[in-house]
Enzyme design. Structure first.
Site, PDB file in Angstrom:
ATOM      1  N   ASP A   1      36.332 -29.803   6.241  1.00 48.74           N
ATOM      2  CA  ASP A   1      36.243 -30.331   7.600  1.00 48.74           C
ATOM      3  C   ASP A   1      37.606 -30.732   8.142  1.00 48.74           C
ATOM      4  O   ASP A   1      37.809 -30.757   9.350  1.00 48.74           O
ATOM      5  CB  ASP A   1      35.286 -31.524   7.638  1.00 48.74           C
ATOM      6  CG  ASP A   1      33.849 -31.073   7.478  1.00 48.74           C
ATOM      7  OD1 ASP A   1      33.193 -30.851   8.500  1.00 48.74           O
ATOM      8  OD2 ASP A   1      33.398 -30.911   6.327  1.00 48.74           O
TER       9      ASP A   1
ATOM     10  N   GLN B   1      21.674 -30.321   3.087  1.00 52.19           N
ATOM     11  CA  GLN B   1      22.160 -29.081   3.693  1.00 52.19           C
ATOM     12  C   GLN B   1      22.182 -27.935   2.692  1.00 52.19           C
ATOM     13  O   GLN B   1      22.081 -26.770   3.076  1.00 52.19           O
ATOM     14  CB  GLN B   1      23.561 -29.281   4.271  1.00 52.19           C
ATOM     15  CG  GLN B   1      23.624 -30.205   5.471  1.00 52.19           C
ATOM     16  CD  GLN B   1      24.034 -31.608   5.088  1.00 52.19           C
ATOM     17  OE1 GLN B   1      23.682 -32.098   4.004  1.00 52.19           O
ATOM     18  NE2 GLN B   1      24.767 -32.278   5.945  1.00 52.19           N
TER      19      GLN B   1
END
Length: 342
Positions: A233, A192
């Site tokens: 997260d 990513q």
């Protein structure tokens, strides 16, 4: 970058930028069924905690439209909403957003859509606000004429709905001509950092370098980095933070080097119901993500794999957690619930 809309509601379906194809292609997916939404979430076509929150809100609208077309019973709708909520267990924003909008299911599709759009709007506003708080914190606590920053994974427009969290702070610094360069970890196993963060940095005109994850500690301890900043997260009440696996190693290196390790996330990512990060469920993903790079096999057949998607950084390694409400400093002894109540 301002023209890129990674998430967009289009009258009767959800349109998302397929992040699996970046940086080589900019393809969009039209998500019209719950199965399509869940596949997009689990395959990481759409990812990033704030983005998953927005998707979760709109996904409930998708579930309602699909159920209406199929003339499904209310119990079926509730079951489909549960499937959306549970599609990825670690990122709290997804479950938070689904729970927020499902309260209005009995009020009809338009009311749920209104709440989903509000979630997206709030995320945009939170991203800009937290970015400004991050800049002020750095200028006050760690002043530099220009900064050399390190970031891990992707936390920009692609991971949110507009501006970005950790990358949003870097964008705001760049607007003030205060970024010398950004070191972007490639972020194995799905890259990513090199596929998405580098793509965004290039679009924004921010000087940057990609490095393999295992080079991060050397760059930090070697004096090449002024601060590191990541997203999150899920954040526990004491400040323990779950983020893309590899974040903990960056934090440990920053502690050794004596430089700030920062987290940037909206308050929707904070789970005050969890006292510490030990209670955060860590998603483990498929072996193939490690044994293969795209379609090329890079490990012997039947090799066993440990592939956690996230790790947890203890709060005592974190200098500050940047939110739209201000900067929470774990070293003060406060809990997040106390910080949010003040």
């Amino acid at each position: 970058m301002s023209d890129i809309k990674p998430i967009e509601w289009k009258a009767t379906y959800l349109r998302v930028l397929d992040q699996r194809e970046l940086p080589l292609r900019e393809d969009y997916l039209e998500l019209r069924t719950v199965n399509q939404v869940i596949d997009a979430i689990q395959s990481l076509a759409v990812r990033g905690a704030p983005a998953l929150g927005a998707v979760g809100g709109y996904a409930v609208v998708v579930a309602m439209l699909e159920s209406r077309a199929n003339e499904s019973e209310p119990a079926v709708i509730e079951s489909e909403i549960d499937r959306i909520r549970d599609a990825r267990p670690t990122a709290v924003n997804l479950a938070w957003a689904v729970s927020r909008v499902r309260k209005y299911v009995h009020d009809g599709i338009e009311r749920v859509l209104q709440e989903a759009m509000l979630i997206e709007q709030e995320d945009r506003e939170a991203n800009r606000a937290l970015s400004e708080h991050g800049v002020l914190w750095l200028e006050s606590n760690y002043p530099r004429s220009r900064y050399r920053a390190l970031t891990h994974c992707n936390t920009g427009t692609l991971a949110t709905t507009y501006w970005g969290t950790a990358l949003g702070v870097l964008r705001s610094l760049h607007e003030k001509s205060k970024i010398e360069t950004v070191y972007a970890d490639e972020t194995r196993p799905l890259l990513q950092g090199s596929r998405l963060t580098a793509w965004e940095l290039k679009q924004l005109g921010i000087a940057h370098r990609i490095q393999v994850d295992s080079a991060a500690a050397s760059a930090i301890v070697g004096g090449m980095i002024d601060f590191a900043i990541i997203g999150a997260d899920r954040i526990a009440n004491n400040g323990d933070t779950a983020n893309k696996v590899g974040s903990l190693a960056v934090a440990l290196a920053c502690k050794r080097a004596g430089i700030p390790f920062l987290v940037a996330a909206p308050t929707s990512t904070i789970d005050v119901s969890l006292a510490t990060g030990a209670l955060i469920e860590i998603e483990e993903r498929a072996d193939r993500e490690v044994t293969h790079i795209f379609d090329t096999q890079v490990a012997p057949d039947s090799t066993k794999v440990f592939n956690p998607a996230f790790d947890v950084t203890p709060s005592d390694l974190i200098a500050g957690i940047i939110t739209e409400r201000g900067v929470f400093e774990p070293g003060t002894g406060k809990t997040f619930s106390e910080f949010l109540a003040s």
